[in-house]
Design a protein around this motif. Structure first.
Motif, PDB file in Angstrom:
ATOM      1  N   LYS A 142     -11.637  -1.852   6.784  1.00 33.81           N
ATOM      2  CA  LYS A 142     -11.912  -1.529   5.387  1.00 33.81           C
ATOM      3  C   LYS A 142     -12.846  -2.573   4.786  1.00 33.81           C
ATOM      4  O   LYS A 142     -13.683  -2.266   3.947  1.00 33.81           O
ATOM      5  CB  LYS A 142     -10.601  -1.460   4.592  1.00 33.81           C
ATOM      6  N   GLN A 147       3.511   7.394   6.011  1.00 33.11           N
ATOM      7  CA  GLN A 147       2.691   6.657   5.042  1.00 33.11           C
ATOM      8  C   GLN A 147       2.071   5.418   5.681  1.00 33.11           C
ATOM      9  O   GLN A 147       0.905   5.103   5.451  1.00 33.11           O
ATOM     10  CB  GLN A 147       3.541   6.244   3.849  1.00 33.11           C
ATOM     11  N   LYS A 149       4.030   0.526  -5.359  1.00 33.42           N
ATOM     12  CA  LYS A 149       2.890   0.168  -6.203  1.00 33.42           C
ATOM     13  C   LYS A 149       3.410  -0.549  -7.454  1.00 33.42           C
ATOM     14  O   LYS A 149       4.365  -0.107  -8.085  1.00 33.42           O
ATOM     15  CB  LYS A 149       2.106   1.410  -6.619  1.00 33.42           C
ATOM     16  N   VAL A 205      -1.933   4.544   6.275  1.00 29.17           N
ATOM     17  CA  VAL A 205      -2.594   3.291   5.878  1.00 29.17           C
ATOM     18  C   VAL A 205      -3.360   2.708   7.067  1.00 29.17           C
ATOM     19  O   VAL A 205      -4.495   2.241   6.938  1.00 29.17           O
ATOM     20  CB  VAL A 205      -1.552   2.278   5.353  1.00 29.17           C
ATOM     21  N   ASP A 232      -7.669   1.578   8.131  1.00 35.81           N
ATOM     22  CA  ASP A 232      -8.047   0.160   8.195  1.00 35.81           C
ATOM     23  C   ASP A 232      -7.665  -0.448   9.538  1.00 35.81           C
ATOM     24  O   ASP A 232      -6.486  -0.530   9.901  1.00 35.81           O
ATOM     25  CB  ASP A 232      -7.367  -0.621   7.060  1.00 35.81           C
ATOM     26  N   GLN A 249       0.801  -1.221   0.000  1.00 38.06           N
ATOM     27  CA  GLN A 249       0.000   0.000   0.000  1.00 38.06           C
ATOM     28  C   GLN A 249       0.839   1.279   0.000  1.00 38.06           C
ATOM     29  O   GLN A 249       0.286   2.370  -0.049  1.00 38.06           O
ATOM     30  CB  GLN A 249      -0.950  -0.006   1.204  1.00 38.06           C
TER      31      GLN A 249
END
Length: 582
Positions: free
Chosen positions: A493, A409, A296, A413, A417, A291
């Motif tokens: 999530k 970051q 990515k 994330v 969630d 994520q």
């Protein structure tokens, strides 16, 4: 009298052709070798195949990635061809035992084209994870002549099946023998061996000859020839492949994740294996890393021993088929598995057992190819470098990149969630408790861990309450909790999980309300009078007893965890590490 055959070489292959071996191999086997692209022998193959083919027992000590599988598959097939080319359906002629399911499956697949050159010889793979009734039915209906599998399932089959005959067994192979004993299979192996005829050929293959392996060789081998294949031309060097370059990266705990991501970005086109200390750590980073924006598009595949067999098989096959990608794993992937084309091995956490270090880095630079490895160390763990050098494992220092901080970051994330929050706290707790059990405890001192910085490196929103920190007053400096975030309000999530969570919360609230109504009808205790009756000395005595009871309880739980009576999940639950987010 035991003899020894030693080979010192830097080459992955010798100049010896399989067709030149003495006694000569049969044409069908030579053809199968050529079809598989095998023409020249590796040192272990050149030394071992002639010995087994002339009916000698062998104890083989060779570096990882040296071609040991063919070194016992080829002679096994040759011996069966000469001794009993058309066995009865339930007549077992060969057994190959390995420590883990994936390795057994790999051996089975390598053996198939060679065993298929024999008429009426049926191989069978016997590993856990599947329905044993299916295996039993297949054996009873179709028979089996060569059994390949793990000790537990093999012995279980031998206990349950009466139709199999072992009196004519020709060959027994124990692969990764040191690992078999490390995993506690000695009792099963001894039970299996006790049911086999003493007149047979036995091969003991191992990367390290421990005292336990020596004892096993005495029990199962008759005057064995010891084959030792060394990686270099001197007797005092390590068994690290000559094409492997190993580095160590020293950084603070709150920078480890950032340094890891920086390396993954730099090695984007490479095939990488990352080793973690626990299954929970693999689960966590397997959710977080994909994520992050800079990763990515990377193929990131987790695998560990607590996954279902079907999931482990799928993960292993997926990574094997990739030209570039990332495998996150525990030491379940450190031994035996032959994954081609691995360019780099990263050890995010050094192994609990230092003997596993060589096996981890041995996943790359196999069969004479080049490879690199990096182990992450905290500043207080630097003595591990000298420790490895004494064990003839040379490491070069790699400078930190000081690249972008990925912690914000990771936290971003997690805020979105609840699953990431829970996995993060579970990974953090499991790592600390695994760290406490490190074999090199004089280097890896758990009481000197900087728990605050460690939590920052994991990207936790808040530090979980842990008895270790509370009882020993350990440092949590360096951790900055995220302000304005309430963990209990973070949603899953996954909508179905969130729906179930809300349902559970409503049920708990209803239960609390019911208890409150019940309490109203009970007379309130006179707390003031009770406190007057309890002197300060008595209160301290009660508190001391409670502390002792807590420590005793924790010690008992730890013993159960080490014995395998309970798993890590159950241990964490009983210690109260995973109920913070329920």
């Amino acid at each position: 009298m035991e003899t020894t055959a030693e080979i010192n070489t830097n080459k992955a292959l010798t100049t010896t052709l399989f067709s030149d071996l003495k006694p000569p191999l049969s044409e069908p086997v030579i053809e199968a070798l050529h079809q598989g692209g095998f023409h020249y022998c590796t040192p272990v193959q050149a030394a071992t195949i002639p010995l087994l083919c002339t009916y000698k027992d062998v104890a083989v000590d060779a570096a990882t990635g040296s071609g040991k599988t063919l070194a016992f598959i080829v002679p096994l097939v040759e011996i069966l061809r000469r001794s009993n080319p058309s066995p009865k359906p339930h007549q077992v002629l060969g057994i190959i035992i390995s420590p883990i399911r994936e390795l057994s499956s790999q051996i089975y697949n390598v053996a198939l084209p060679f065993i298929s050159t024999l008429s009426n010889v049926k191989p069978m793979l016997l590993v856990g994870g599947g329905d044993i009734k299916t295996d039993l039915k297949k054996i009873e209906e179709d028979g089996a002549n060569v059994l390949i599998g793990t000790p537990g399932r093999l012995f279980d089959i031998m206990e349950r099946v009466d139709v199999l005959e072992f009196r004519d067994l020709e060959v027994l192979i124990l692969d990764e023998a040191d690992r078999l004993l490390d995993l506690g299979f000695q009792k099963d192996i001894n039970n299996i061996i006790s049911r086999l005829p003493k007149i047979r050929r036995t091969g003991l293959f191992s990367a390290t000859q421990t005292e336990a392996v020596e004892e096993l060789s005495k029990a199962g081998l008759r005057n064995p020839v010891r084959v030792e294949v060394r990686a270099t031309a001197t007797a005092n060097t390590s068994k690290i492949p000559s094409g492997l370059h190993i580095e160590y990266l020293e950084c603070e705990a709150d920078r480890k994740s950032s340094e890891l991501v920086d390396l993954l970005v730099k090695y984007k086109s490479k095939k990488i294996i990352i080793f973690f200390m626990t299954c929970a750590c693999v689960d966590y980073w397997g959710v977080v890393l994909p994520q992050l924006a800079v990763l990515k598009g990377h193929s990131i595949i987790p695998i560990h021993g607590k996954m279902k067999q079907s999931a482990r098989k799928k993960a292993s096959e997926s990574f094997t088929g990739l030209s570039s990608g990332i495998l996150l794993c525990t030491d379940v992937a450190a031994r035996g598995l032959d994954i081609p084309g691995v360019d780099c091995v990263l050890q995010f956490d050094p192994p609990q057992d230092p003997n596993v270090f060589n096996h981890r880095v041995g996943r790359t630079a196999r069969m004479g190819k080049e490879g690199s490895a990096v182990v992450f160390l905290l500043p207080k763990e630097e003595a591990y470098v000298e420790f490895l050098r004494i064990r003839r494992v040379p490491l070069q220092k790699r400078e930190c990149s000081n690249g972008p901080d990925v912690v914000p970051q990771i936290r971003s994330v997690a805020i979105k969630d609840r699953d990431v929050v829970q996995k993060g706290q579970k990974a953090y707790v499991s790592f600390i408790r695994a760290y406490k059990e490190h074999h090199c405890s004089y280097i890896f001192r758990w009481k000197e861990l900087e728990y605050g910085k460690l939590g920052m490196g994991y990207g936790l929103l808040q530090l979980p309450l842990m008895s270790e920190v509370k009882l020993h007053g350990l440092s949590t400096e360096g951790f900055t909790p995220v302000e304005g975030v309430k963990l209990q309000e973070i949603k899953f999530k996954d909508k179905s999980r969130e729906k179930q969570r809300k349902k559970n919360l409503l049920e708990k609230q209803s239960e609390v309300n019911q208890n409150r109504k019940t309490q109203k009808h009970k007379p309130a205790p006179n707390k003031t009078a009770a406190m007057k009756k309890t002197t300060a000395k008595k209160r301290r005595a009660v508190q001391t007893k409670e502390d002792v009871d807590d420590l005793t309880r924790e010690y008992r739980l730890l013993k159960k965890l080490k014995k395998g009576t309970i798993g890590e999940d159950e241990y964490a639950r009983l210690m109260g590490a995973d109920d913070l987010l329920d």
